[in-house]
Enzyme design. Structure first.
Site, PDB file in Angstrom:
ATOM      1  N   CYS A  70     -37.720   6.676  20.516  1.00 18.95           N
ATOM      2  CA  CYS A  70     -36.859   7.858  20.575  1.00 18.95           C
ATOM      3  C   CYS A  70     -37.533   8.979  21.369  1.00 18.95           C
ATOM      4  O   CYS A  70     -38.650   9.390  21.044  1.00 18.95           O
ATOM      5  CB  CYS A  70     -36.540   8.349  19.162  1.00 18.95           C
ATOM      6  SG  CYS A  70     -35.616   9.904  19.133  1.00 18.95           S
ATOM      7  N   CYS A  73     -38.343  12.360  19.147  1.00 18.97           N
ATOM      8  CA  CYS A  73     -39.370  12.406  18.115  1.00 18.97           C
ATOM      9  C   CYS A  73     -40.637  13.025  18.705  1.00 18.97           C
ATOM     10  O   CYS A  73     -40.838  13.013  19.924  1.00 18.97           O
ATOM     11  CB  CYS A  73     -39.678  10.998  17.597  1.00 18.97           C
ATOM     12  SG  CYS A  73     -38.402  10.309  16.524  1.00 18.97           S
ATOM     13  N   ASN A 156     -22.923  17.034  18.594  1.00 19.84           N
ATOM     14  CA  ASN A 156     -22.171  15.792  18.460  1.00 19.84           C
ATOM     15  C   ASN A 156     -22.925  14.923  17.463  1.00 19.84           C
ATOM     16  O   ASN A 156     -24.108  14.672  17.658  1.00 19.84           O
ATOM     17  CB  ASN A 156     -22.079  15.054  19.790  1.00 19.84           C
ATOM     18  CG  ASN A 156     -21.340  15.841  20.856  1.00 19.84           C
ATOM     19  OD1 ASN A 156     -20.429  16.596  20.549  1.00 19.84           O
ATOM     20  ND2 ASN A 156     -21.722  15.680  22.100  1.00 19.84           N
ATOM     21  N   HIS A 167     -31.403  10.659  16.952  1.00 18.93           N
ATOM     22  CA  HIS A 167     -32.192  11.744  16.364  1.00 18.93           C
ATOM     23  C   HIS A 167     -31.300  12.969  16.144  1.00 18.93           C
ATOM     24  O   HIS A 167     -30.464  13.295  16.994  1.00 18.93           O
ATOM     25  CB  HIS A 167     -33.344  12.094  17.299  1.00 18.93           C
ATOM     26  CG  HIS A 167     -34.405  12.931  16.675  1.00 18.93           C
ATOM     27  ND1 HIS A 167     -35.611  12.411  16.269  1.00 18.93           N
ATOM     28  CD2 HIS A 167     -34.449  14.247  16.375  1.00 18.93           C
ATOM     29  CE1 HIS A 167     -36.353  13.375  15.753  1.00 18.93           C
ATOM     30  NE2 HIS A 167     -35.664  14.509  15.816  1.00 18.93           N
ATOM     31  N   HIS A 169     -29.854  16.200  16.632  1.00 19.05           N
ATOM     32  CA  HIS A 169     -30.001  17.178  17.699  1.00 19.05           C
ATOM     33  C   HIS A 169     -28.638  17.697  18.127  1.00 19.05           C
ATOM     34  O   HIS A 169     -27.604  17.118  17.808  1.00 19.05           O
ATOM     35  CB  HIS A 169     -30.702  16.558  18.917  1.00 19.05           C
ATOM     36  CG  HIS A 169     -29.839  15.591  19.684  1.00 19.05           C
ATOM     37  ND1 HIS A 169     -29.513  14.336  19.211  1.00 19.05           N
ATOM     38  CD2 HIS A 169     -29.219  15.707  20.893  1.00 19.05           C
ATOM     39  CE1 HIS A 169     -28.750  13.715  20.092  1.00 19.05           C
ATOM     40  NE2 HIS A 169     -28.549  14.531  21.120  1.00 19.05           N
ATOM     41  N   GLN A 171     -26.810  20.424  21.485  1.00 17.76           N
ATOM     42  CA  GLN A 171     -26.976  20.813  22.878  1.00 17.76           C
ATOM     43  C   GLN A 171     -26.488  22.243  23.088  1.00 17.76           C
ATOM     44  O   GLN A 171     -25.751  22.797  22.260  1.00 17.76           O
ATOM     45  CB  GLN A 171     -26.197  19.865  23.798  1.00 17.76           C
ATOM     46  CG  GLN A 171     -26.657  18.415  23.715  1.00 17.76           C
ATOM     47  CD  GLN A 171     -25.882  17.524  24.668  1.00 17.76           C
ATOM     48  OE1 GLN A 171     -25.991  17.664  25.886  1.00 17.76           O
ATOM     49  NE2 GLN A 171     -25.110  16.609  24.122  1.00 17.76           N
TER      50      GLN A 171
END
Length: 359
Positions: A70, A73, A156, A167, A169, A171
């Site tokens: 990932c 991470c 999203n 992960h 997150h 935007q």
């Protein structure tokens, strides 16, 4: 909150946001990265007037990597990621595969936590408050870029939405124009102000919904409700009770209460459908989009009689899942003519979201 700005190996900006003031962030990006190459171009549809970003370089972006690869991470040993340090609270960095870049705006990634298996709903109130501070700080910083007219913070969540990285997150898009959705709101806002003799449409909506059956959750400083004409099966709009144009204008009382209210909303979304079954195994967590709507920074051309302070900051949270194992697809009417058909009455959605409240 402590803020530390640094640069990745290819020159992109990365910013750590830490709860502790004594956090030291001096790790260096050891990856042999070449310079970022983008092809972002903004084109305008001559019939609709919509702006479309053409970004062919995004075809090569990272797509569903295994958990041990990932890129969001923290770096560990020889496994190097987009985050050079071995831990973080919240981190923001320029997207390596941006939809908008240069004169066409800017795209950033916001990592809510270093815990790959968590979700936003798993955060503590302190962690969620730090994300709010990051959103606010980035809105302020991006507003100073000469090409930016509007800042959009969003998340999203879920493969069904189209997320390519698991992960937790979100935007931030800094647009070089006022988005079509915001333009529609401004048009309605201006018309209401004229026909009502100076009234504010956002205030009118919040007042009417606050007294009705579509209220989902109310705090001292925030109100959450399913809108009268909800587009999506389960859709909640979250407003501060005191109208402000953007995240920067929230007062301390609203900032303090926000984590509790927002985390409860997200946790209710995750309880909507229960542990239902679907083809291929147990149902995934509720997919959703969470979208902050903020006033544009520039003059509101074409909307006479209104200014930035007339706009109301709010968050729209919705899922494309209409029932267990079934999604709401944007088919002919929605995609072809922008006319939504909602299978779940807003009043029923609000009732269901009240029923799944935390005990």
């Amino acid at each position: 909150m402590k803020k530390t700005s640094t640069r990745l190996a290819d020159g992109r900006e990365l910013i750590y946001y830490d709860v502790r003031d004594d956090a030291v962030r001096d790790a260096v990006d050891r990856r042999p990265l070449g310079p970022v190459s983008t092809t972002s171009e903004i084109r305008t549809d001559p019939l609709l007037g919509d702006a479309v970003a053409i970004a062919s370089h995004r075809q090569g972006r990272t797509y569903h990597p295994p958990a041990d690869e990932c890129p969001l991470c923290p770096s560990a040993g020889d496994r190097l990621s987009e985050v050079p340090d071995s831990s973080y609270d919240v981190v923001v960095f320029e997207n390596r595969f941006p939809s908008l870049a240069g004169d066409a705006g800017r795209c950033e990634v916001v990592c809510f936590t270093s815990d790959h298996t968590a979700s936003f709903a798993d955060l503590t109130p302190e962690q969620a408050g730090l994300v709010l501070e990051a959103w606010t700080d980035r809105t302020a910083e991006l507003s100073h870029l000469p090409s930016v007219e509007q800042v959009f913070c969003f998340e999203n969540r879920g493969a069904e939405i189209g997320v390519t990285l698991g992960h937790p997150h979100g935007q931030i898009y800094a647009y070089p124009f006022v988005t079509p959705r915001t333009a529609l709101m401004l048009r309605s806002l201006a018309a209401f102000k004229e026909t009502s003799g100076g009234g504010n449409l956002f205030d009118d909506i919040v007042a009417r919904e606050s007294a009705g059956e579509r209220v989902v959750l109310a705090g001292e400083h925030w109100i959450a409700f399913v809108p009268y004409a909800a587009h999506w099966p389960y859709e909640v709009h979250l407003y501060p009770k005191r109208r402000v144009p953007d995240l920067l204008a929230l007062d301390e009382a609203a900032r303090t209460e926000f984590p509790r209210v927002y985390l409860e909303l997200l946790r209710r979304f995750d309880r909507l459908f229960g542990p239902g079954e679907r083809e291929g195994g147990a149902e995934s967590p509720t997919p959703y989009i969470a979208a902050w709507h903020q006033a544009p920074f520039t003059a509101l051309d074409g909307h006479d009689g209104i200014n930035r302070d007339d706009f109301a900051l709010h968050l729209e949270l919705f899922t494309i899942r209409r029932t267990s194992g079934k999604l709401k697809f944007l088919a002919g009417s929605e995609s072809g003519m922008s006319v939504f058909i909602n299978d779940v009455p807003p009043e029923a959605a609000a009732q269901r979201l009240r029923e799944v409240a935390s005990s």
